[in-house]
Design a protein around this motif. Structure first.
Motif, PDB file in Angstrom:
ATOM      1  N   ALA A  31       0.863  -1.189   0.000  1.00  0.00           N
ATOM      2  CA  ALA A  31       0.000   0.000   0.000  1.00  0.00           C
ATOM      3  C   ALA A  31       0.891   1.229   0.000  1.00  0.00           C
ATOM      4  O   ALA A  31       1.444   1.615   1.023  1.00  0.00           O
ATOM      5  CB  ALA A  31      -0.916  -0.011   1.226  1.00  0.00           C
ATOM      6  N   TYR A  32       1.039   1.844  -1.168  1.00  0.00           N
ATOM      7  CA  TYR A  32       1.957   2.972  -1.303  1.00  0.00           C
ATOM      8  C   TYR A  32       1.369   4.240  -0.697  1.00  0.00           C
ATOM      9  O   TYR A  32       0.169   4.496  -0.797  1.00  0.00           O
ATOM     10  CB  TYR A  32       2.295   3.197  -2.778  1.00  0.00           C
ATOM     11  CG  TYR A  32       2.906   1.993  -3.438  1.00  0.00           C
ATOM     12  CD1 TYR A  32       4.233   1.670  -3.235  1.00  0.00           C
ATOM     13  CD2 TYR A  32       2.141   1.160  -4.249  1.00  0.00           C
ATOM     14  CE1 TYR A  32       4.798   0.538  -3.820  1.00  0.00           C
ATOM     15  CE2 TYR A  32       2.689   0.030  -4.843  1.00  0.00           C
ATOM     16  CZ  TYR A  32       4.016  -0.271  -4.622  1.00  0.00           C
ATOM     17  OH  TYR A  32       4.564  -1.385  -5.200  1.00  0.00           O
ATOM     18  N   LEU A  33       2.226   5.034  -0.101  1.00  0.00           N
ATOM     19  CA  LEU A  33       1.802   6.299   0.486  1.00  0.00           C
ATOM     20  C   LEU A  33       1.822   7.398  -0.559  1.00  0.00           C
ATOM     21  O   LEU A  33       2.715   7.449  -1.401  1.00  0.00           O
ATOM     22  CB  LEU A  33       2.725   6.689   1.645  1.00  0.00           C
ATOM     23  CG  LEU A  33       2.798   5.740   2.835  1.00  0.00           C
ATOM     24  CD1 LEU A  33       3.778   6.273   3.866  1.00  0.00           C
ATOM     25  CD2 LEU A  33       1.419   5.587   3.468  1.00  0.00           C
ATOM     26  N   ASP A  34       0.849   8.291  -0.493  1.00  0.00           N
ATOM     27  CA  ASP A  34       0.812   9.455  -1.372  1.00  0.00           C
ATOM     28  C   ASP A  34       1.492  10.639  -0.695  1.00  0.00           C
ATOM     29  O   ASP A  34       1.536  10.733   0.536  1.00  0.00           O
ATOM     30  CB  ASP A  34      -0.634   9.819  -1.721  1.00  0.00           C
ATOM     31  CG  ASP A  34      -1.261   8.825  -2.695  1.00  0.00           C
ATOM     32  OD1 ASP A  34      -0.594   8.492  -3.688  1.00  0.00           O
ATOM     33  OD2 ASP A  34      -2.403   8.391  -2.453  1.00  0.00           O
ATOM     34  N   LEU A  35       1.981  11.564  -1.500  1.00  0.00           N
ATOM     35  CA  LEU A  35       2.628  12.769  -0.995  1.00  0.00           C
ATOM     36  C   LEU A  35       1.574  13.835  -0.741  1.00  0.00           C
ATOM     37  O   LEU A  35       0.897  14.280  -1.658  1.00  0.00           O
ATOM     38  CB  LEU A  35       3.662  13.285  -1.998  1.00  0.00           C
ATOM     39  CG  LEU A  35       4.461  14.514  -1.580  1.00  0.00           C
ATOM     40  CD1 LEU A  35       5.265  14.226  -0.313  1.00  0.00           C
ATOM     41  CD2 LEU A  35       5.395  14.945  -2.711  1.00  0.00           C
ATOM     42  N   LEU A  36       1.423  14.231   0.534  1.00  0.00           N
ATOM     43  CA  LEU A  36       0.427  15.229   0.897  1.00  0.00           C
ATOM     44  C   LEU A  36       0.914  16.629   0.529  1.00  0.00           C
ATOM     45  O   LEU A  36       2.116  16.928   0.612  1.00  0.00           O
ATOM     46  CB  LEU A  36       0.134  15.154   2.394  1.00  0.00           C
ATOM     47  CG  LEU A  36      -0.388  13.804   2.912  1.00  0.00           C
ATOM     48  CD1 LEU A  36      -0.531  13.843   4.427  1.00  0.00           C
ATOM     49  CD2 LEU A  36      -1.709  13.456   2.239  1.00  0.00           C
ATOM     50  N   PRO A  37       0.012  17.537   0.132  1.00  0.00           N
ATOM     51  CA  PRO A  37       0.408  18.892  -0.274  1.00  0.00           C
ATOM     52  C   PRO A  37       1.209  19.634   0.786  1.00  0.00           C
ATOM     53  O   PRO A  37       2.159  20.346   0.470  1.00  0.00           O
ATOM     54  CB  PRO A  37      -0.942  19.581  -0.545  1.00  0.00           C
ATOM     55  CG  PRO A  37      -1.868  18.462  -0.900  1.00  0.00           C
ATOM     56  CD  PRO A  37      -1.439  17.312  -0.048  1.00  0.00           C
ATOM     57  N   GLU A  38       0.822  19.476   2.053  1.00  0.00           N
ATOM     58  CA  GLU A  38       1.539  20.203   3.103  1.00  0.00           C
ATOM     59  C   GLU A  38       2.980  19.718   3.243  1.00  0.00           C
ATOM     60  O   GLU A  38       3.878  20.484   3.602  1.00  0.00           O
ATOM     61  CB  GLU A  38       0.815  20.091   4.447  1.00  0.00           C
ATOM     62  CG  GLU A  38       0.603  18.678   4.967  1.00  0.00           C
ATOM     63  CD  GLU A  38      -0.743  18.093   4.564  1.00  0.00           C
ATOM     64  OE1 GLU A  38      -1.248  17.219   5.293  1.00  0.00           O
ATOM     65  OE2 GLU A  38      -1.275  18.514   3.517  1.00  0.00           O
ATOM     66  N   LEU A  39       3.219  18.428   2.948  1.00  0.00           N
ATOM     67  CA  LEU A  39       4.583  17.917   2.998  1.00  0.00           C
ATOM     68  C   LEU A  39       5.400  18.451   1.819  1.00  0.00           C
ATOM     69  O   LEU A  39       6.590  18.742   1.959  1.00  0.00           O
ATOM     70  CB  LEU A  39       4.578  16.392   2.983  1.00  0.00           C
ATOM     71  CG  LEU A  39       3.970  15.701   4.207  1.00  0.00           C
ATOM     72  CD1 LEU A  39       4.094  14.185   4.081  1.00  0.00           C
ATOM     73  CD2 LEU A  39       4.632  16.170   5.493  1.00  0.00           C
ATOM     74  N   THR A  40       4.750  18.594   0.678  1.00  0.00           N
ATOM     75  CA  THR A  40       5.422  19.154  -0.492  1.00  0.00           C
ATOM     76  C   THR A  40       5.891  20.568  -0.218  1.00  0.00           C
ATOM     77  O   THR A  40       7.009  20.960  -0.554  1.00  0.00           O
ATOM     78  CB  THR A  40       4.485  19.140  -1.706  1.00  0.00           C
ATOM     79  OG1 THR A  40       4.011  17.817  -1.947  1.00  0.00           O
ATOM     80  CG2 THR A  40       5.198  19.651  -2.951  1.00  0.00           C
TER      81      THR A  40
END
Length: 332
Positions: A31-40
């Motif tokens: 289950a791959y994690l997505d990159l959240l906007p706040e982390l970007t």
């Protein structure tokens, strides 16, 4: 350790019966994690990000295994012989692809530390992994480091400290070897098992010194990554989503220990193994995140017809960092 034992998987499995080596089923349905906007946003301004995940692993067992290796005077780096120590980096595949802007590889630069407060130990000294040569002209990264704690990391047992890029006057400059930041800009990064920290390799960082008041040692692991379209910072590069076979893991560990032989005593047999030509590393046979065994040359990232069946939620084989359904799968 008796002669030859470090090359026997049965020996390592007997040391940690709850862990796995080359278990195909273990790497299925990641289950791959997505990159959240706040982390970007944080990564762009600070040069690093900190997130959290449910690895679905017995992290305590992993930490205890590392401590057991240390107690037996065996490098904790040998924990990378077990599948569990590769799995979190598989789950972060989409993040690595998104942060690096496309296709990437794992570098053969990795580490596991057991920072023991009973010995007054500390983490790595203040440094930049590769400095400004790891950045493109626009400031985007050519390479990354991902750090994952396997135990609680606090200021008392040597947690990470960073100087955010936006508060570092010599970041990405010709003066990057000089420390001209204000002490108030230093940021402590306490973390729990399940957290992860990713930084570009120009960020200034270090591990703190432990206190005798710490409740336990700080156990953590790290791996480095680079874009696939830039010259290798080190070799051999390792394809993402492909966990090397046991024999290759032993050789990769031997190489890494050999690089730091000035800091740690190295078994002569490992030193001999580390001196073998790179061409002898059996990287052609690997266990993929889909659980199958395949040749690393099978399937081109530029040729969709060679990909075979790809799950809709799996990372797109083109290396975009997106899920297949959001990339080439939308065109199928």
């Amino acid at each position: 350790m008796e002669a030859g034992e470090f090359q026997k998987r049965e020996h390592w499995l007997s040391l940690a019966p709850g862990l796995h080596i080359e278990d195909r089923s273990f790497c299925e349905n990641v289950a791959y994690l997505d990159l959240l906007p706040e982390l970007t946003s944080r990564f762009k301004h600070d040069g690093y990000l900190q997130g959290t995940a449910d690895w679905g692993l017995d992290v305590k067992l992993m930490a205890d295994t590392v401590r057991s290796l240390s107690a037996a005077n065996v490098s904790p780096l040998f924990a990378y012989l077990y599948d569990e120590f590769w799995y979190p980096f598989l789950k972060l595949h989409l993040l690595h692809g998104a942060l690096l802007g496309g296709s990437y590889c794992l570098l053969p630069d990795f580490w596991i530390l057991n920072v023991d407060p009973k010995k007054g130990e500390a983490g790595w000294r203040p440094h930049r992994d590769k400095g400004r040569r790891s950045l493109f002209d626009d400031g985007s990264p050519k390479s990354l480091t991902t750090w994952i704690p396997l135990s609680v990391a606090t200021p008392l047992n040597g947690c990470l400290y960073v100087v955010p890029a936006q508060h570092d006057p010599t970041y990405a400059t010709a003066d990057e070897s000089e420390m001209k930041f204000e002490y108030q800009s230093i940021r402590a990064l306490p973390a729990d098992p399940g957290d992860f920290v990713i930084w570009n390799q120009a960020v200034f960082h270090w591990g703190g010194r432990t206190s005798p008041d710490a409740a336990e040692s700080r156990v953590s692991m790290a791996f480095q990554f680079q874009r696939a379209d830039v010259p290798p910072f080190n070799s051999p590069l390792i394809e993402p989503l492909r966990v090397p076979p046991f024999e290759t893991r032993v050789k990769l560990i031997a190489r890494q220990l050999y690089r730091y032989r000035h800091m740690y005593e190295l078994d002569p047999r490992l030193a001999q193994m580390a001196s073998e030509p790179y061409s002898e590393l059996p990287l052609s046979k690997v266990v993929t995140a889909a659980g199958d065994v395949a040749a690393s040359s099978a399937g081109s990232s530029n040729d969709p017809s060679s990909w075979g069946k790809v799950g809709r939620n799996a990372p797109c084989p083109c290396g975009s960092g997106k899920k297949y359904k959001q990339c080439h799968g939308a065109l199928a």
